[in-house]
Design an enzyme around this catalytic site. Structure first.
Site, PDB file in Angstrom:
ATOM      1  N   ASN A  99      26.465   4.816 -62.078  1.00  0.00           N
ATOM      2  CA  ASN A  99      26.442   3.047 -62.126  1.00  0.00           C
ATOM      3  C   ASN A  99      25.600   2.682 -63.065  1.00  0.00           C
ATOM      4  O   ASN A  99      24.541   2.703 -62.688  1.00  0.00           O
ATOM      5  CB  ASN A  99      25.703   3.413 -60.465  1.00  0.00           C
ATOM      6  CG  ASN A  99      25.785   2.060 -60.202  1.00  0.00           C
ATOM      7  OD1 ASN A  99      26.090   1.117 -60.337  1.00  0.00           O
ATOM      8  ND2 ASN A  99      25.039   1.824 -58.734  1.00  0.00           N
ATOM      9  N   LYS A 109      25.207  -0.529 -62.582  1.00  0.00           N
ATOM     10  CA  LYS A 109      24.969  -1.872 -62.439  1.00  0.00           C
ATOM     11  C   LYS A 109      25.432  -3.378 -63.201  1.00  0.00           C
ATOM     12  O   LYS A 109      25.972  -3.156 -64.340  1.00  0.00           O
ATOM     13  CB  LYS A 109      23.563  -1.896 -62.148  1.00  0.00           C
ATOM     14  CG  LYS A 109      23.777  -0.595 -61.028  1.00  0.00           C
ATOM     15  CD  LYS A 109      21.744  -0.279 -60.847  1.00  0.00           C
ATOM     16  CE  LYS A 109      21.630   0.900 -59.769  1.00  0.00           C
ATOM     17  NZ  LYS A 109      19.757   1.461 -58.999  1.00  0.00           N
ATOM     18  N   HIS A 129      26.939   0.244 -51.486  1.00  0.00           N
ATOM     19  CA  HIS A 129      25.748   0.583 -51.933  1.00  0.00           C
ATOM     20  C   HIS A 129      24.765  -0.252 -51.421  1.00  0.00           C
ATOM     21  O   HIS A 129      24.805  -1.213 -51.280  1.00  0.00           O
ATOM     22  CB  HIS A 129      25.925   0.014 -53.991  1.00  0.00           C
ATOM     23  CG  HIS A 129      25.159   0.636 -54.600  1.00  0.00           C
ATOM     24  ND1 HIS A 129      23.247  -0.015 -54.620  1.00  0.00           N
ATOM     25  CD2 HIS A 129      24.503   1.870 -55.267  1.00  0.00           C
ATOM     26  CE1 HIS A 129      22.796   0.540 -55.179  1.00  0.00           C
ATOM     27  NE2 HIS A 129      23.006   1.811 -55.628  1.00  0.00           N
ATOM     28  N   GLU A 180      22.419  -2.305 -52.902  1.00  0.00           N
ATOM     29  CA  GLU A 180      21.744  -3.133 -52.918  1.00  0.00           C
ATOM     30  C   GLU A 180      22.911  -4.371 -52.937  1.00  0.00           C
ATOM     31  O   GLU A 180      22.611  -5.499 -52.078  1.00  0.00           O
ATOM     32  CB  GLU A 180      22.674  -3.272 -54.717  1.00  0.00           C
ATOM     33  CG  GLU A 180      21.049  -2.107 -55.124  1.00  0.00           C
ATOM     34  CD  GLU A 180      20.677  -1.444 -56.838  1.00  0.00           C
ATOM     35  OE1 GLU A 180      22.096  -1.981 -57.557  1.00  0.00           O
ATOM     36  OE2 GLU A 180      20.326  -0.406 -56.696  1.00  0.00           O
ATOM     37  N   GLU A 222      22.385   8.540 -50.940  1.00  0.00           N
ATOM     38  CA  GLU A 222      21.679   7.724 -51.239  1.00  0.00           C
ATOM     39  C   GLU A 222      19.798   6.592 -50.493  1.00  0.00           C
ATOM     40  O   GLU A 222      20.329   5.819 -49.706  1.00  0.00           O
ATOM     41  CB  GLU A 222      21.634   6.661 -52.339  1.00  0.00           C
ATOM     42  CG  GLU A 222      23.461   7.208 -52.941  1.00  0.00           C
ATOM     43  CD  GLU A 222      23.009   6.062 -54.208  1.00  0.00           C
ATOM     44  OE1 GLU A 222      23.034   6.170 -55.419  1.00  0.00           O
ATOM     45  OE2 GLU A 222      23.311   4.421 -54.176  1.00  0.00           O
ATOM     46  N   GLY A 272      16.011   3.401 -57.832  1.00  0.00           N
ATOM     47  CA  GLY A 272      15.070   3.288 -58.351  1.00  0.00           C
ATOM     48  C   GLY A 272      13.563   3.144 -58.696  1.00  0.00           C
ATOM     49  O   GLY A 272      12.761   2.436 -59.872  1.00  0.00           O
ATOM     50  N   SER A 307      16.909   8.067 -58.181  1.00  0.00           N
ATOM     51  CA  SER A 307      15.698   8.888 -59.051  1.00  0.00           C
ATOM     52  C   SER A 307      16.314  10.136 -59.450  1.00  0.00           C
ATOM     53  O   SER A 307      15.345  10.715 -59.589  1.00  0.00           O
ATOM     54  CB  SER A 307      14.324   8.508 -58.729  1.00  0.00           C
ATOM     55  OG  SER A 307      13.781   7.327 -58.464  1.00  0.00           O
ATOM     56  N   GLY A 343      21.734   5.842 -61.474  1.00  0.00           N
ATOM     57  CA  GLY A 343      21.698   4.471 -61.372  1.00  0.00           C
ATOM     58  C   GLY A 343      21.136   5.327 -63.027  1.00  0.00           C
ATOM     59  O   GLY A 343      21.849   4.932 -63.959  1.00  0.00           O
ATOM     60  N   GLY A 344      19.891   4.364 -63.226  1.00  0.00           N
ATOM     61  CA  GLY A 344      18.886   4.266 -64.405  1.00  0.00           C
ATOM     62  C   GLY A 344      19.225   5.508 -65.826  1.00  0.00           C
ATOM     63  O   GLY A 344      19.376   5.458 -66.644  1.00  0.00           O
TER      64      GLY A 344
END
Ligand code: PEP
Length: 249
Positions: free
Chosen positions: A9, A11, A95, A97, A167, A173, A212, A233-234
């Protein structure tokens, strides 16, 4: 059959040209990977250019969202039909967010899920509790409610196309990860809730862990029997890390 999936993802990161460079590196480094399905979810602006780079590969193209309405006067929205026509095969829906910053309710998410499915797109449907809910030991109750109010309203045949991403919001994150034991415990629970409505079909649902996830913790988390991969993600913004995670099966 349940499949292993690692989905990135991105983002609101990467410009279109950076996105093309990133996916080109992923394509190169993913050569020979066969026991895991890779998916990338770039921003809308890169759907065509990234899609073109993976067109002849096994890597799947996902959006990070889709509109809750089919078409019409909804300025700024992108419909499931448009995405499907642009080659999108998966859509991240729900998600945390989106739920938190854009106030996406269960009612809106159900509409998105149904529109994605009606257009042949497999939803990667995200569920998970926040820190307070985990600390109050309400995580089971929270994910059950998220499943019951949304996924239980999907028709049985469509259910087969859904991927679930667990999640925990406190792990997204933040550098904090659920332990492998915590992930297995709740993934098994999620599967049991799904089986209340969909019976044995829940055995074939891929349930991904997100929060993470990194090359140094993926192997332990993915080794759990009810963890079928990750929503990343990251670490998905770095081709080496993303592929290292995918090689953790
Ligand atoms: C996510 O946002 O889906 C996610 C898992 O992010 P990160 O890996 O950065 O925690």
């Amino acid at each position: 059959m349940r499949i292993n999936i690692v989905a990135g993802n991105w983002k609101m990161n990467t410009t279109p040209s950076e996105g093309v460079r990133l996916v080109s590196e992923i394509v190169e480094k993913a050569k020979g990977l066969s026991n895991v399905k890779l998916i990338v979810a770039p921003p809308f602006t890169h759907i065509f250019s990234v899609g073109e780079k993976i067109r002849k590969t096994e890597i799947g193209l996902s959006s990070q969202n889709c509109a809750s309405e089919a078409k019409g006067a909804y300025t700024g929205e992108v419909s499931a039909e448009m995405l499907a026509d642009a080659g999108v095969k998966y859509a991240i829906i729900g998600h945390s967010e989106r739920r938190e910053y854009y106030r996406e309710s269960g009612e809106i998410l159900l509409k998105k899920l149904k529109l994605a499915l009606a257009n042949g797109i497999s939803p990667i449907f995200c569920i998970g509790e926040n820190l307070n809910e985990r600390e109050d030991a309400r995580h089971f109750e929270v994910v059950k409610k998220q499943i019951e109010e949304i996924v239980f309203n999907i028709d049985e045949n469509d259910f087969e196309k859904i991927i679930i991403a667990y999640e925990p919001v406190w792990a997204i994150g933040t550098g904090k990860t659920a332990t492998a034991g915590q992930a297995q415990e709740i993934h098994a629970y999620i599967r049991s809730v799904l089986s209340e409505k969909f019976g044995k079909k829940a055995e074939n649902t891929s349930i991904l862990y997100g929060g993470s996830c990194k090359p140094d913790n993926a192997r332990e988390i993915f080794s759990q029997p009810d963890v079928d991969g990750g929503l990343i993600g990251g670490a998905s913004l770095n081709a080496d890390d993303f592929i290292a995670i995918a090689k953790s099966f």
